[in-house]
Every structure is written in structure tokens, then in C-alpha cells.
Design a protein around this motif. Structure first.
Motif, PDB file in Angstrom:
ATOM      1  N   ARG A 112       0.818  -0.961  -0.064  1.00  0.00           N
ATOM      2  CA  ARG A 112       0.759   0.118  -0.013  1.00  0.00           C
ATOM      3  C   ARG A 112       0.856   1.391  -0.029  1.00  0.00           C
ATOM      4  O   ARG A 112       1.718   1.383   0.975  1.00  0.00           O
ATOM      5  N   ASN A 132      -2.805   5.727  -1.065  1.00  0.00           N
ATOM      6  CA  ASN A 132      -4.559   4.793  -0.759  1.00  0.00           C
ATOM      7  C   ASN A 132      -4.199   4.321  -2.348  1.00  0.00           C
ATOM      8  O   ASN A 132      -5.503   3.332  -2.461  1.00  0.00           O
ATOM      9  N   ARG A 165     -11.272   0.645  -5.109  1.00  0.00           N
ATOM     10  CA  ARG A 165     -12.135   1.404  -4.585  1.00  0.00           C
ATOM     11  C   ARG A 165     -11.885   1.734  -3.247  1.00  0.00           C
ATOM     12  O   ARG A 165     -11.098   0.280  -2.225  1.00  0.00           O
ATOM     13  N   LYS A 166     -10.950   2.032  -2.708  1.00  0.00           N
ATOM     14  CA  LYS A 166     -11.470   1.995  -0.919  1.00  0.00           C
ATOM     15  C   LYS A 166     -12.246   1.820   0.099  1.00  0.00           C
ATOM     16  O   LYS A 166     -13.034   0.562   0.898  1.00  0.00           O
ATOM     17  N   ASP A 173     -12.787  -1.601   1.825  1.00  0.00           N
ATOM     18  CA  ASP A 173     -12.927  -1.941   3.542  1.00  0.00           C
ATOM     19  C   ASP A 173     -13.793  -2.770   3.372  1.00  0.00           C
ATOM     20  O   ASP A 173     -14.027  -3.899   4.732  1.00  0.00           O
TER      21      ASP A 173
END
Length: 76
Positions: free
Chosen positions: A12, A15, A35-36, A40
Motif C-alpha cells: 500500500r 491510498n 476503490r477504498k 474496506d
């Protein structure tokens, strides 16, 4: 317990998530298009689908921790 053959390490940077090497075509390095919100979800154990930008192979991420993605299919 998840099988280690179904795992692949990632890095990582800010982001962005990178694979040092693609598990399919071995291109290096590969920026993963995720995507974040999907990251998650993967950390919570919700399956997430990604398509590798280099060779267009598909990975279904079953789980994710701070070092590895864990896929439904063997990556090693």
C-alpha cells in the motif's frame, strides 16, 4: 482457515494498492484498480471482484489483511 496458496502479497502506497508482480502474467509492478469502499469490504470478509489491468484476469477477493489478499481461487 484460508489456504496460503490462495493468498498474494500486496503493498500500500498512500491510498493505492500494488502487487509487486501479477500472479497471472508476472508483469511488475501492477496498480490494482480497487476503490477504498471495496478494500474496506474485503477487510470485513465481504467478497470483492477485481480485474487485473495488465492481463484482464479476474480475482475474487475473499478476505484481506494488512499484508495479503486471500482469493477464492489459488494464486500460487
Amino acid at each position: 482457515m484460508l489456504d496460503f496458496h490462495h493468498s498474494w502479497p500486496y503493498e500500500r502506497v498512500a491510498n493505492d494498492i500494488y502487487f509487486e508482480e501479477c500472479p497471472f502474467c508476472h508483469e511488475s509492478p501492477v496498480l490494482i484498480p480497487i476503490r477504498k469502499k471495496a478494500v474496506d469490504a474485503a477487510f470485513e470478509g465481504i467478497k470483492t471482484h477485481i480485474v487485473m489491468p495488465c492481463c484482464h484476469e479476474s480475482i475474487i477477493i475473499e478476505n484481506m489483511d494488512s499484508d495479503y489478499i486471500w482469493a477464492t481461487d489459488a494464486l500460487r
